[in-house]
Design an enzyme around this catalytic site. Structure first.
Site, PDB file in Angstrom:
ATOM      1  N   LYS A   1      -0.716 -23.039   2.361  1.00 20.83           N
ATOM      2  CA  LYS A   1      -1.208 -21.675   2.216  1.00 20.83           C
ATOM      3  C   LYS A   1      -2.930 -21.564   2.377  1.00 20.83           C
ATOM      4  CE  LYS A   1       2.073 -19.346  -0.713  1.00 20.83           C
ATOM      5  NZ  LYS A   1       3.209 -20.010  -0.456  1.00 20.83           N
TER       6      LYS A   1
ATOM      7  N   GLY B   1      -4.482 -12.471   0.620  1.00 17.84           N
ATOM      8  CA  GLY B   1      -3.486 -12.899   1.426  1.00 17.84           C
ATOM      9  C   GLY B   1      -4.147 -13.558   2.632  1.00 17.84           C
TER      10      GLY B   1
ATOM     11  N   LYS C   1       5.323   0.154   2.694  1.00 13.85           N
ATOM     12  CA  LYS C   1       4.114   0.310   3.527  1.00 13.85           C
ATOM     13  C   LYS C   1       3.642   2.013   3.329  1.00 13.85           C
ATOM     14  CE  LYS C   1       2.067  -2.226   5.088  1.00 13.85           C
ATOM     15  NZ  LYS C   1       1.284  -3.434   4.270  1.00 13.85           N
TER      16      LYS C   1
ATOM     17  N   ARG D   1       6.108  12.480  21.724  1.00 16.48           N
ATOM     18  CA  ARG D   1       4.589  12.982  21.968  1.00 16.48           C
ATOM     19  C   ARG D   1       4.032  11.679  21.217  1.00 16.48           C
ATOM     20  NH1 ARG D   1       2.495  13.413  17.253  1.00 16.48           N
ATOM     21  NH2 ARG D   1       3.233  14.888  15.494  1.00 16.48           N
TER      22      ARG D   1
ATOM     23  N   ILE E   1      -2.156 -12.181   9.631  1.00 16.93           N
ATOM     24  CA  ILE E   1      -3.497 -11.169   9.693  1.00 16.93           C
ATOM     25  C   ILE E   1      -4.484 -11.763   8.862  1.00 16.93           C
ATOM     26  CG2 ILE E   1      -4.266  -8.944   9.252  1.00 16.93           C
ATOM     27  CD1 ILE E   1      -1.594  -7.685  10.055  1.00 16.93           C
TER      28      ILE E   1
ATOM     29  N   PRO F   1      -1.682  -1.362  12.064  1.00 17.23           N
ATOM     30  CA  PRO F   1      -1.181  -2.045  13.131  1.00 17.23           C
ATOM     31  C   PRO F   1       0.343  -1.843  13.637  1.00 17.23           C
ATOM     32  CG  PRO F   1      -2.191  -3.469  11.407  1.00 17.23           C
ATOM     33  CD  PRO F   1      -1.785  -2.354  10.793  1.00 17.23           C
TER      34      PRO F   1
END
Length: 353
Positions: free
Chosen positions: A53, A21, A167, A148, A26, A190
């Site tokens: 790309k 990718g 994810k 927290r 990223i 991230p």
């Protein structure tokens, strides 16, 4: 250029990293960072004939004068064939490829994450690669319990969107396969990744033009944590380089924020912009969802559903990046620079006034 200043053509360190990718926000920055620090990169895209790309990725090698250390190959992570052959001979795999979207086909988002993870980790096993760096998200960490700091020990419990499901489930699958295949897996989680250098605006940045151009008179107080894309790239490399860098790493140096804080920072840095400084009371969020629904009917992008909004406010954006700071030695880019780099990217494209 990335982290340490690169003032001359970087010498090769003899190692090759396979990055999936590489055309993404990223992945593209990972390529630039790796090349600047002496690595050779073999990167995959779905279509080698699509300049959109490949052009921005090749530009990194051209600027550094190291075109001989970059090779692009074609591959679809939904397909199992040939990945082991393509990865063979590389020193590590950085798996970043996924679909980052809240609007595309939900099942495709989930399938791409799960199948891609399975295919690439299986290929790593078959190619004899022992250390894999895997790009996950704080979406797999979750935003609860409220009050927290969430750490690498926390896991998402919400199932409020296909992206969150993708994810969370794909990272769990990665850990399962790493144990089965005896792979040294290091995972990067991230938060909202902002900064310039993107070809297509991701959900982490695509709201900036609306904010700056005054299309959002008041901002919802949605919890948000932020990291610069260059810091994400550096963290991937250091997770590979630092032997004791085990497990997961949350990247959320600018946390306990809301979208209102981002808007106010934009207004501070760009006083001429139309960025709002007032937040929408939580009691009015149902109207925001209704307005978003009407926008969807008119063919505009939808950002929120009732289920998504409930998930936002069930927790907060209190995240701890202490592990990444200490183990990876991260020196985080400031929030002001995160915002400035993002806004300036849109300005360079004449997408904001």
């Amino acid at each position: 250029m990335y982290g340490d200043v690169v003032t001359s053509k970087p010498k090769s360190n003899g190692q090759t990293i396979f990055v999936t990718g590489v055309n993404g926000h990223i992945g593209n920055h990972i390529v630039g960072d790796l090349l600047a620090h002496g690595y050779s990169v073999k990167g995959s895209v779905r279509d080698l004939n699509d300049d959109a790309k490949t052009k921005h990725v090749i530009q990194h090698a051209t600027v550094l004068g190291v075109n001989d250390r970059l090779e692009l190959v074609q591959g679809d992570i939904l397909e199992a064939d040939n990945w082991a052959e393509m990865i063979q001979g590389c020193d590590s795999l950085f798996h970043t490829a996924t679909i980052y979207s809240n609007t595309k086909d939900g099942q495709l988002i989930i399938d791409t994450a799960l199948l891609g993870t399975t295919h690439l980790l299986t290929a790593a096993r078959d190619a004899g690669i022992k250390r894999v760096i895997y790009t996950s998200s704080v979406a797999a960490v979750g935003n609860t319990p409220k009050g927290r700091a969430k750490t690498e020990e926390d896991w998402q419990t919400e199932r409020s969107s296909p992206y969150i499901i993708a994810k969370t489930d794909s990272e769990r699958k990665a850990w399962e396969l790493a144990k089965e295949f005896d792979i040294d897996l290091r995972v990067i989680n991230p938060s909202a990744v902002i900064g310039g250098g993107f070809v297509n605006a991701t959900p982490s940045v695509n709201f900036f033009p609306d904010i700056i151009n005054g299309n959002v008179p008041m901002a919802p107080k949605i919890p948000l944590s932020i990291v610069h894309v260059k810091d994400v790239a550096i963290a991937h490399r250091r997770a590979y380089e630092v032997d004791e860098a085990k497990g997961r790493f949350i990247l959320a140096p600018h946390n306990n924020l809301t979208l209102v804080d981002v808007c106010r920072t934009v207004k501070k840095l760009y006083p001429e912009s139309k960025a709002p400084k007032r937040g929408i009371p939580r009691s009015m969020m149902s109207l925001v969802v209704l307005f978003d629904w009407f926008n969807g009917l008119r063919g505009k992008k939808r950002y929120m559903t009732r289920k998504t909004v409930k998930g936002f406010f069930r927790g907060d954006s209190n995240m701890s990046s202490a592990k990444a700071t200490e183990v990876l030695g991260m020196d985080w880019i400031s929030l002001d620079d995160c915002i400035t780099d993002t806004v300036d990217e849109f300005k360079s494209r004449s997408l904001v006034q």
